[in-house]
Design an enzyme around this catalytic site. Structure first.
Site, PDB file in Angstrom:
ATOM      1  N   GLY A  44      12.473   6.853  -3.977  1.00 26.32           N
ATOM      2  CA  GLY A  44      11.202   7.397  -3.511  1.00 26.32           C
ATOM      3  C   GLY A  44      10.024   7.348  -4.467  1.00 26.32           C
ATOM      4  N   TRP A  67       8.045   4.906  -5.420  1.00 31.94           N
ATOM      5  CA  TRP A  67       6.865   4.142  -4.972  1.00 31.94           C
ATOM      6  C   TRP A  67       6.111   4.916  -3.894  1.00 31.94           C
ATOM      7  CZ3 TRP A  67       6.839  -1.916  -4.822  1.00 31.94           C
ATOM      8  CH2 TRP A  67       7.190  -2.407  -6.086  1.00 31.94           C
ATOM      9  N   ASP A  84      14.179   2.634   4.289  1.00 31.50           N
ATOM     10  CA  ASP A  84      15.307   2.243   3.424  1.00 31.50           C
ATOM     11  C   ASP A  84      16.612   2.438   4.191  1.00 31.50           C
ATOM     12  OD1 ASP A  84      15.478   1.853   0.057  1.00 31.50           O
ATOM     13  OD2 ASP A  84      17.365   2.249   1.106  1.00 31.50           O
ATOM     14  N   ASP A 123      17.117  -0.486   8.566  1.00 25.89           N
ATOM     15  CA  ASP A 123      17.412  -1.793   7.975  1.00 25.89           C
ATOM     16  C   ASP A 123      16.251  -2.706   8.363  1.00 25.89           C
ATOM     17  OD1 ASP A 123      18.267  -4.403   7.492  1.00 25.89           O
ATOM     18  OD2 ASP A 123      20.349  -3.962   8.029  1.00 25.89           O
ATOM     19  N   ASP A 163      10.082  -3.359  -2.738  1.00 23.82           N
ATOM     20  CA  ASP A 163      10.841  -3.373  -3.996  1.00 23.82           C
ATOM     21  C   ASP A 163      12.318  -3.550  -3.639  1.00 23.82           C
ATOM     22  OD1 ASP A 163      11.027  -3.115  -6.792  1.00 23.82           O
ATOM     23  OD2 ASP A 163      11.377  -0.954  -6.683  1.00 23.82           O
ATOM     24  N   LYS A 168       9.176  -7.914  -4.244  1.00 23.39           N
ATOM     25  CA  LYS A 168      10.058  -8.290  -5.362  1.00 23.39           C
ATOM     26  C   LYS A 168      11.020  -9.387  -4.941  1.00 23.39           C
ATOM     27  CE  LYS A 168      13.429  -5.401  -6.857  1.00 23.39           C
ATOM     28  NZ  LYS A 168      13.805  -4.183  -7.593  1.00 23.39           N
TER      29      LYS A 168
HETATM   30  C1  LIG Z   1      15.218  -0.877  -6.405  1.00 21.87           C
HETATM   31  S1  LIG Z   1      15.464   0.125  -4.998  1.00 21.87           S
HETATM   32  C2  LIG Z   1      13.828   0.623  -4.601  1.00 21.87           C
HETATM   33  C3  LIG Z   1      13.252   1.644  -5.557  1.00 21.87           C
HETATM   34  C4  LIG Z   1      11.973   2.275  -5.024  1.00 21.87           C
HETATM   35  N1  LIG Z   1      10.870   1.314  -5.076  1.00 21.87           N
HETATM   36  C5  LIG Z   1      11.565   3.474  -5.821  1.00 21.87           C
HETATM   37  O1  LIG Z   1      10.650   3.341  -6.625  1.00 21.87           O
HETATM   38  O2  LIG Z   1      12.140   4.548  -5.662  1.00 21.87           O
HETATM   39  C6  LIG Z   1      15.829  -1.074  -3.765  1.00 21.87           C
HETATM   40  C7  LIG Z   1      16.123  -0.495  -2.390  1.00 21.87           C
HETATM   41  O3  LIG Z   1      16.144  -1.561  -1.414  1.00 21.87           O
HETATM   42  C8  LIG Z   1      16.917  -1.070  -0.344  1.00 21.87           C
HETATM   43  N2  LIG Z   1      17.284  -2.122   0.613  1.00 21.87           N
HETATM   44  C9  LIG Z   1      18.069  -3.212   0.387  1.00 21.87           C
HETATM   45  N3  LIG Z   1      18.256  -3.899   1.532  1.00 21.87           N
HETATM   46  C10 LIG Z   1      17.551  -3.253   2.504  1.00 21.87           C
HETATM   47  C11 LIG Z   1      17.370  -3.467   3.908  1.00 21.87           C
HETATM   48  N4  LIG Z   1      17.953  -4.499   4.529  1.00 21.87           N
HETATM   49  N5  LIG Z   1      16.600  -2.604   4.603  1.00 21.87           N
HETATM   50  C12 LIG Z   1      16.024  -1.529   3.968  1.00 21.87           C
HETATM   51  N6  LIG Z   1      16.169  -1.278   2.644  1.00 21.87           N
HETATM   52  C13 LIG Z   1      16.927  -2.109   1.918  1.00 21.87           C
HETATM   53  C14 LIG Z   1      18.127  -0.470  -1.048  1.00 21.87           C
HETATM   54  O4  LIG Z   1      18.809   0.442  -0.208  1.00 21.87           O
HETATM   55  C15 LIG Z   1      17.493   0.179  -2.280  1.00 21.87           C
HETATM   56  O5  LIG Z   1      17.331   1.568  -2.109  1.00 21.87           O
END
Ligand SMILES: C[S@@+](CC[C@H](N)C(=O)[O-])C[C@H]1O[C@@H](n2cnc3c(N)ncnc32)[C@H](O)[C@@H]1O
Length: 206
Positions: free
Chosen positions: A57, A59, A77, A95, A114, A154
């Site tokens: 959370g 961002w 997420d 998703d 991200d 990203k």
């Molecule tokens: C590096 S974390 C993000 C950190 C966030 N920007 C923060 O600052 O708190 C990456 C996130 O991408 C999510 N993610 C990966 N594949 C996804 C998808 N298909 N749909 C939604 N979220 C996804 C993961 O669950 C993970 O929580």
């Protein structure tokens, strides 16, 4: 004399972790968004922001502060965010490959991503999955952004990077890769920064 075993950069990241804790951010990833925002002027007061992959959370915390209560932030997420937020910041479990914006959702000014896959240890697989997430972020950006809107996504740099950058360049007035100084030194992650969505790149929502 005490010596840090960590390299300078690793030490800086450790410091970023401590700073995030002190400043009540959910993750030190916030400083990557701050760095990108300061450099590319992505967020402004009153903006509507969609953040893909928002857990835990940080961002949406940062974006919520930047846009203020005259703006709106929606985070998506796979995992539920457990923090509480002011009314102009929402988050949902979704998703991104299944989520589609409803026809009555007003356009966004900014799409952030991200997102990262669950890493498998197999670099090729991880890169391909990360490219798939960045590509999906761009597809969603073309569906939800107003012309002139911005997107930051990203991606782990690999074989499909050039093709992705080409797609960003075709969709935005300006597009470039950016390696955040606050990324881990071992990380191959890049952020694709697209500014000014071309009207010709907008896609009618399903
Ligand atoms: C590096 S974390 C993000 C950190 C966030 N920007 C923060 O600052 O708190 C990456 C996130 O991408 C999510 N993610 C990966 N594949 C996804 C998808 N298909 N749909 C939604 N979220 C996804 C993961 O669950 C993970 O929580």
């Amino acid at each position: 004399m005490t010596r840090h075993r960590l390299s300078d950069k690793a030490h800086r990241h450790d410091a970023a972790y401590q700073r995030a804790k002190q400043e009540n951010y959910a993750a030190r990833a916030v400083y990557k968004l701050e760095e990108i925002d300061k450099r590319f002027h992505i967020l402004r007061q009153g903006a509507r922001v969609l953040d893909l992959g928002c857990w835990p959370g940080s961002w949406i915390q940062y974006a919520g502060d930047r846009v203020t209560e005259t703006g709106y932030v929606l985070g998506l997420d796979l995992k539920p965010v457990v923090l509480s937020f002011p009314a102009h910041v929402e988050h949902r479990v979704a998703d991104v490959f299944e989520w589609t914006p409803g026809p009555d959702l007003p356009p966004f000014d900014v799409v952030l991503s991200d997102m990262a896959p669950h890493t498998t240890g197999d670099r090729h697989t991880d890169v391909v999955r990360s490219e798939g997430l960045a590509e999906r972020a761009l597809d969603i950006a073309c569906m939800v952004l107003r012309p002139g809107g911005h997107c930051v996504a990203k991606v782990f740099q690999g074989g499909g990077f050039g093709e992705l950058l080409k797609r960003f360049r075709a969709s935005f007035q300006e597009a470039r890769p950016y390696h955040a100084k606050n990324s881990r030194s071992t990380s191959t992650e890049q952020y694709l920064v697209g500014r000014g969505l071309k009207a010709s790149a907008t896609v009618r929502r399903p």
